[in-house]
Design a protein around this motif. Structure first.
Motif, PDB file in Angstrom:
ATOM      1  N   GLU A 195      99.353  89.286  13.956  1.00  0.00           N
ATOM      2  CA  GLU A 195      99.745  90.491  14.123  1.00  0.00           C
ATOM      3  C   GLU A 195     100.779  91.119  13.151  1.00  0.00           C
ATOM      4  OE1 GLU A 195     101.563  92.621  18.366  1.00  0.00           O
ATOM      5  OE2 GLU A 195     101.524  90.550  18.146  1.00  0.00           O
ATOM      6  N   ASN A 196     100.590  92.495  12.718  1.00  0.00           N
ATOM      7  CA  ASN A 196     101.468  93.176  11.912  1.00  0.00           C
ATOM      8  C   ASN A 196     100.905  92.893  10.544  1.00  0.00           C
ATOM      9  OD1 ASN A 196     102.632  94.752  14.188  1.00  0.00           O
ATOM     10  ND2 ASN A 196     104.131  93.199  14.423  1.00  0.00           N
ATOM     11  N   ALA A 197     100.287  91.797  10.320  1.00  0.00           N
ATOM     12  CA  ALA A 197     100.109  91.500   8.871  1.00  0.00           C
ATOM     13  C   ALA A 197      99.202  92.635   8.314  1.00  0.00           C
ATOM     14  CB  ALA A 197      99.397  90.136   8.603  1.00  0.00           C
ATOM     15  N   PRO A 198      99.580  92.717   6.926  1.00  0.00           N
ATOM     16  CA  PRO A 198      98.883  94.162   6.152  1.00  0.00           C
ATOM     17  C   PRO A 198      97.372  93.389   5.866  1.00  0.00           C
ATOM     18  CG  PRO A 198     100.244  92.996   4.501  1.00  0.00           C
ATOM     19  CD  PRO A 198     100.695  92.205   6.222  1.00  0.00           C
ATOM     20  N   SER A 204      98.246 101.698  10.144  1.00  0.00           N
ATOM     21  CA  SER A 204      99.412 101.627   9.198  1.00  0.00           C
ATOM     22  C   SER A 204      99.374 100.298   8.605  1.00  0.00           C
ATOM     23  CB  SER A 204     100.972 101.595   9.757  1.00  0.00           C
ATOM     24  OG  SER A 204     101.092 100.664  10.736  1.00  0.00           O
ATOM     25  N   ARG A 205      98.669  99.373   9.274  1.00  0.00           N
ATOM     26  CA  ARG A 205      98.292  97.995   8.623  1.00  0.00           C
ATOM     27  C   ARG A 205      97.729  98.049   7.412  1.00  0.00           C
ATOM     28  NH1 ARG A 205      96.794  94.041  12.897  1.00  0.00           N
ATOM     29  NH2 ARG A 205      96.647  92.353  11.355  1.00  0.00           N
ATOM     30  N   LEU A 206      96.761  98.905   7.297  1.00  0.00           N
ATOM     31  CA  LEU A 206      95.761  99.175   6.363  1.00  0.00           C
ATOM     32  C   LEU A 206      96.423  99.760   5.157  1.00  0.00           C
ATOM     33  CD1 LEU A 206      92.799 100.604   8.418  1.00  0.00           C
ATOM     34  CD2 LEU A 206      93.653  98.277   8.201  1.00  0.00           C
ATOM     35  N   GLN A 207      96.144  99.007   3.993  1.00  0.00           N
ATOM     36  CA  GLN A 207      96.702  99.373   2.493  1.00  0.00           C
ATOM     37  C   GLN A 207      95.658  99.526   1.760  1.00  0.00           C
ATOM     38  OE1 GLN A 207      99.842  96.848   1.344  1.00  0.00           O
ATOM     39  NE2 GLN A 207     100.958  96.911   3.516  1.00  0.00           N
ATOM     40  N   LEU A 208      95.576 100.525   0.983  1.00  0.00           N
ATOM     41  CA  LEU A 208      94.246 101.101   0.142  1.00  0.00           C
ATOM     42  C   LEU A 208      94.700 100.985  -1.296  1.00  0.00           C
ATOM     43  CD1 LEU A 208      91.309 101.840  -0.343  1.00  0.00           C
ATOM     44  CD2 LEU A 208      92.156 104.170   0.136  1.00  0.00           C
ATOM     45  N   GLN A 209      93.917 100.309  -1.954  1.00  0.00           N
ATOM     46  CA  GLN A 209      94.467 100.277  -3.794  1.00  0.00           C
ATOM     47  C   GLN A 209      93.202 100.474  -4.403  1.00  0.00           C
ATOM     48  OE1 GLN A 209      97.151  96.960  -4.791  1.00  0.00           O
ATOM     49  NE2 GLN A 209      96.130  97.037  -6.883  1.00  0.00           N
ATOM     50  N   LEU A 210      93.242 101.607  -5.143  1.00  0.00           N
ATOM     51  CA  LEU A 210      91.897 101.829  -5.856  1.00  0.00           C
ATOM     52  C   LEU A 210      92.243 102.199  -7.340  1.00  0.00           C
ATOM     53  CD1 LEU A 210      90.591 104.752  -3.814  1.00  0.00           C
ATOM     54  CD2 LEU A 210      90.051 102.299  -3.464  1.00  0.00           C
ATOM     55  N   SER A 211      91.373 101.762  -8.213  1.00  0.00           N
ATOM     56  CA  SER A 211      91.425 101.857  -9.527  1.00  0.00           C
ATOM     57  C   SER A 211      91.567 103.401 -10.041  1.00  0.00           C
ATOM     58  CB  SER A 211      90.267 101.156 -10.349  1.00  0.00           C
ATOM     59  OG  SER A 211      89.044 101.635  -9.965  1.00  0.00           O
TER      60      SER A 211
END
Length: 277
Positions: A186-189, A149-156
């Motif tokens: 810890e818990n940082a995105p 859940s820490r992984l944040q995906l941002q695509l064009s």
């Protein structure tokens, strides 16, 4: 007499007066050639010495790093035996043992595949790869003990696609994501960004929240078996295999890889790959 004095002084090539001008250019050329050969031998010796030092450091590091997960597996199994009557606790120990075994297997695979990449023995099986799929499989491969859940995906673009060897690229992403998670609080995105560049290449960036890597280390950390006090302090791959593997894998695709300081904090590990038209 002058020649004897010169030899006694340690000279192995000298001119005594009067000298023959016909032989002077030849003797100078020989002296220059000898100096070049001497310098080349010294350079080769220094390279061999550094290679030997790197090999010794690698052996010590791999022994240490392989021993840690092996101890973890043994300890987890021992605790599992004691907690056999408590299913929840037993499952926790089994998960830990599985995670440690997976980590050890990954280190061995990195070592073997690094050699195969250097020798040109890996044949790329390139095909269209959606970035969302690659990141998803890399996150899954990180293991159950990773908070995805820490992984944040941002695509064009949701359909952002590159042309690459699927398995190699998943391994590269696993390396970079593991790196980012290990150095971040810890818990940082962990931000993963993907975009199509003006030259039609796909650029993928993994942002961490760790200590900023000094500029003089941003190239050397991708070298095989790279280790020094600063890189260890920053929490970079202890065996120096993960980033070296990633560099060779990306360059085998005709891409580039690097690291730069993050916009707000931390570091941004990036790589580019040819886009699939």
């Amino acid at each position: 007499d002058s020649r004897l004095k010169g030899m006694q002084a340690g000279a192995d090539e000298f001119l005594s007066k009067p000298f023959d001008s016909k032989y002077l250019p030849i003797r100078i050329q020989n002296a220059v050639r000898s100096k070049r050969l001497h310098d080349q031998v010294e350079d080769n010796y220094d390279q061999l010495r550094r290679s030997e030092e790197a090999r010794n450091a690698l052996v010590q590091t791999i022994v240490h790093d392989l021993r840690s997960p092996l101890c973890g597996i043994q300890g987890s199994l021992d605790l599992h035996e004691q907690a056999a009557e408590e299913p929840v606790e037993a499952k926790r120990h089994i998960d830990r043992a599985r995670s440690e075994a997976k980590r050890m297997t990954s280190m061995v695979n990195d070592l073997l595949d690094l050699h195969r990449l250097e020798a040109g023995e890996i044949i790329l099986r390139q095909a269209p790869c959606r970035v969302t799929t690659l990141v998803g499989e890399a996150a899954k491969a990180l293991g159950r003990n990773t908070d995805i859940s820490r992984l944040q995906l941002q695509l064009s673009s949701p359909d952002l696609t590159c042309h690459a060897d699927h398995d190699l690229l998943v391994r590269v992403l696993c390396n970079l994501l593991s790196q980012a998670i290990s150095v971040s609080p810890e818990n940082a995105p962990i931000m993963i960004m993907g975009s199509l560049q003006s030259d039609e290449s796909v650029r993928i960036v993994v942002h961490d929240s760790g200590s900023i890597i000094p500029a003089d280390l941003r190239e050397t950390i991708f070298e095989k078996f790279h280790q020094n006090a600063e890189s260890n302090k920053l929490g970079l791959f202890s065996t120096g295999l993960g980033l070296a593997y990633s560099k060779l894998a990306i360059e085998a695709h005709g891409g580039k890889i690097g690291v730069e300081e993050g916009v707000k904090s931390g570091n941004a590990f990036w790589f580019t790959l040819p886009a699939e038209s």
